[in-house]
Design a protein around this motif. Structure first.
Motif, mmCIF file in Angstrom:
data_model
loop_
_atom_site.group_PDB
_atom_site.id
_atom_site.type_symbol
_atom_site.label_atom_id
_atom_site.label_comp_id
_atom_site.label_asym_id
_atom_site.label_seq_id
_atom_site.Cartn_x
_atom_site.Cartn_y
_atom_site.Cartn_z
ATOM 1 N N MET A 152 0.840 -1.180 0.000
ATOM 2 C CA MET A 152 0.000 0.000 0.000
ATOM 3 C C MET A 152 0.883 1.241 0.000
ATOM 4 N N LEU A 153 0.682 2.109 -0.975
ATOM 5 C CA LEU A 153 1.422 3.359 -1.085
ATOM 6 C C LEU A 153 0.714 4.409 -0.234
ATOM 7 N N THR A 154 1.435 5.019 0.697
ATOM 8 C CA THR A 154 0.844 6.054 1.542
ATOM 9 C C THR A 154 1.170 7.427 0.974
ATOM 10 N N VAL A 155 0.187 8.329 1.026
ATOM 11 C CA VAL A 155 0.313 9.637 0.391
ATOM 12 C C VAL A 155 -0.155 10.729 1.354
ATOM 13 N N LEU A 156 0.585 11.839 1.358
ATOM 14 C CA LEU A 156 0.159 13.050 2.045
ATOM 15 C C LEU A 156 -0.036 14.103 0.964
ATOM 16 N N VAL A 157 -1.120 14.860 1.037
ATOM 17 C CA VAL A 157 -1.473 15.792 -0.033
ATOM 18 C C VAL A 157 -1.585 17.217 0.504
ATOM 19 N N LEU A 158 -0.891 18.134 -0.153
ATOM 20 C CA LEU A 158 -1.040 19.564 0.103
ATOM 21 C C LEU A 158 -1.889 20.112 -1.035
ATOM 22 N N VAL A 159 -3.094 20.550 -0.693
ATOM 23 C CA VAL A 159 -4.045 20.986 -1.722
ATOM 24 C C VAL A 159 -4.950 22.067 -1.137
ATOM 25 N N GLY A 160 -5.346 23.031 -1.949
ATOM 26 C CA GLY A 160 -6.256 24.076 -1.512
ATOM 27 C C GLY A 160 -7.638 23.519 -1.200
ATOM 28 N N ARG A 161 -8.329 24.183 -0.310
ATOM 29 C CA ARG A 161 -9.662 23.727 0.119
ATOM 30 C C ARG A 161 -10.613 23.528 -1.050
ATOM 31 N N GLU A 162 -10.564 24.444 -2.014
ATOM 32 C CA GLU A 162 -11.516 24.398 -3.125
ATOM 33 C C GLU A 162 -11.266 23.217 -4.060
ATOM 34 N N ARG A 163 -10.099 22.635 -4.012
ATOM 35 C CA ARG A 163 -9.769 21.521 -4.908
ATOM 36 C C ARG A 163 -9.617 20.197 -4.168
ATOM 37 N N ALA A 164 -9.675 20.231 -2.860
ATOM 38 C CA ALA A 164 -9.383 19.037 -2.056
ATOM 39 C C ALA A 164 -10.290 17.862 -2.386
ATOM 40 N N THR A 165 -11.577 18.074 -2.432
ATOM 41 C CA THR A 165 -12.515 16.973 -2.646
ATOM 42 C C THR A 165 -12.237 16.247 -3.951
ATOM 43 N N ASP A 166 -12.063 17.003 -5.022
ATOM 44 C CA ASP A 166 -11.815 16.397 -6.333
ATOM 45 C C ASP A 166 -10.482 15.655 -6.368
ATOM 46 N N LEU A 167 -9.420 16.308 -5.900
ATOM 47 C CA LEU A 167 -8.099 15.689 -5.974
ATOM 48 C C LEU A 167 -7.998 14.460 -5.071
ATOM 49 N N ILE A 168 -8.518 14.552 -3.866
ATOM 50 C CA ILE A 168 -8.465 13.412 -2.942
ATOM 51 C C ILE A 168 -9.266 12.235 -3.507
ATOM 52 N N SER A 169 -10.428 12.505 -4.073
ATOM 53 C CA SER A 169 -11.223 11.401 -4.620
ATOM 54 C C SER A 169 -10.518 10.740 -5.799
ATOM 55 N N THR A 218 -0.155 5.177 -9.368
ATOM 56 C CA THR A 218 -0.389 3.748 -9.625
ATOM 57 C C THR A 218 0.937 3.044 -9.903
ATOM 58 N N ARG A 219 1.781 3.664 -10.708
ATOM 59 C CA ARG A 219 3.092 3.085 -11.021
ATOM 60 C C ARG A 219 3.954 2.972 -9.757
ATOM 61 N N LEU A 220 3.953 4.014 -8.924
ATOM 62 C CA LEU A 220 4.723 3.967 -7.675
ATOM 63 C C LEU A 220 4.226 2.850 -6.763
ATOM 64 N N ALA A 221 2.903 2.701 -6.676
ATOM 65 C CA ALA A 221 2.323 1.654 -5.824
ATOM 66 C C ALA A 221 2.713 0.271 -6.339
ATOM 67 N N ARG A 222 2.665 0.081 -7.627
ATOM 68 C CA ARG A 222 3.024 -1.225 -8.210
ATOM 69 C C ARG A 222 4.514 -1.500 -8.069
ATOM 70 N N ASP A 223 5.343 -0.464 -8.252
ATOM 71 C CA ASP A 223 6.791 -0.630 -8.071
ATOM 72 C C ASP A 223 7.113 -0.987 -6.632
ATOM 73 N N GLN A 224 6.410 -0.367 -5.698
ATOM 74 C CA GLN A 224 6.626 -0.641 -4.283
ATOM 75 C C GLN A 224 6.230 -2.083 -3.961
ATOM 76 N N HIS A 225 5.136 -2.534 -4.546
ATOM 77 C CA HIS A 225 4.642 -3.889 -4.300
ATOM 78 C C HIS A 225 5.600 -4.932 -4.885
ATOM 79 N N ALA A 226 6.244 -4.592 -5.992
ATOM 80 C CA ALA A 226 7.143 -5.531 -6.670
ATOM 81 C C ALA A 226 8.453 -5.727 -5.920
ATOM 82 N N VAL A 227 8.782 -4.788 -5.042
ATOM 83 C CA VAL A 227 10.072 -4.884 -4.320
ATOM 84 C C VAL A 227 10.004 -5.886 -3.210
#
Length: 105
Positions: A1-18, A96-105
């Motif tokens: 599982m790839l863990t992510v922290l996101v810095l995003v403006g309030r007005e765009r948070a819902t769309d980007l997080i989803s 997606t690529r980062l998550a798959r690369d992490q899983h392959a290691v």
């Protein structure tokens, strides 16, 4: 599982997080619009990836934010994102690529 922290403006948070959470292999640990809080959380949570949405007005000066994030010296992959620059699904593909690369290691 790839863990992510996101810095995003309030007005765009819902769309980007989803969009990020639509990737089954990815978990958003935290998100905020506050640069200092995002960097503090990154130091504590040590996410696999730190996504900085520079198209968000509240993220401040993009160059400064990216420089401060790099200065932390964290092992996190730094992903600078701005809608309208690059392919619309580029962020999803990269995570997606980062998550798959992490899983392959």
């Amino acid at each position: 599982m790839l863990t992510v922290l996101v810095l995003v403006g309030r007005e765009r948070a819902t769309d980007l997080i989803s969009r990020i959470e639509s990737i089954p292999e990815v978990c958003v640990l935290s998100h905020t619009h506050d640069t200092s809080l995002a960097l503090a959380r990154a130091r504590v949570l040590l996410p696999d990836a730190l996504v900085i949405d520079v198209s968000a007005a509240s993220s401040g000066d993009a160059d400064t934010v990216v420089h401060r994030a790099r200065g932390l010296g964290l092992p996190s992959e730094l992903i600078v994102h701005a809608d309208g620059h690059g392919p619309p699904d580029g962020l999803v593909r990269r995570l997606t690529r980062l998550a798959r690369d992490q899983h392959a290691v």
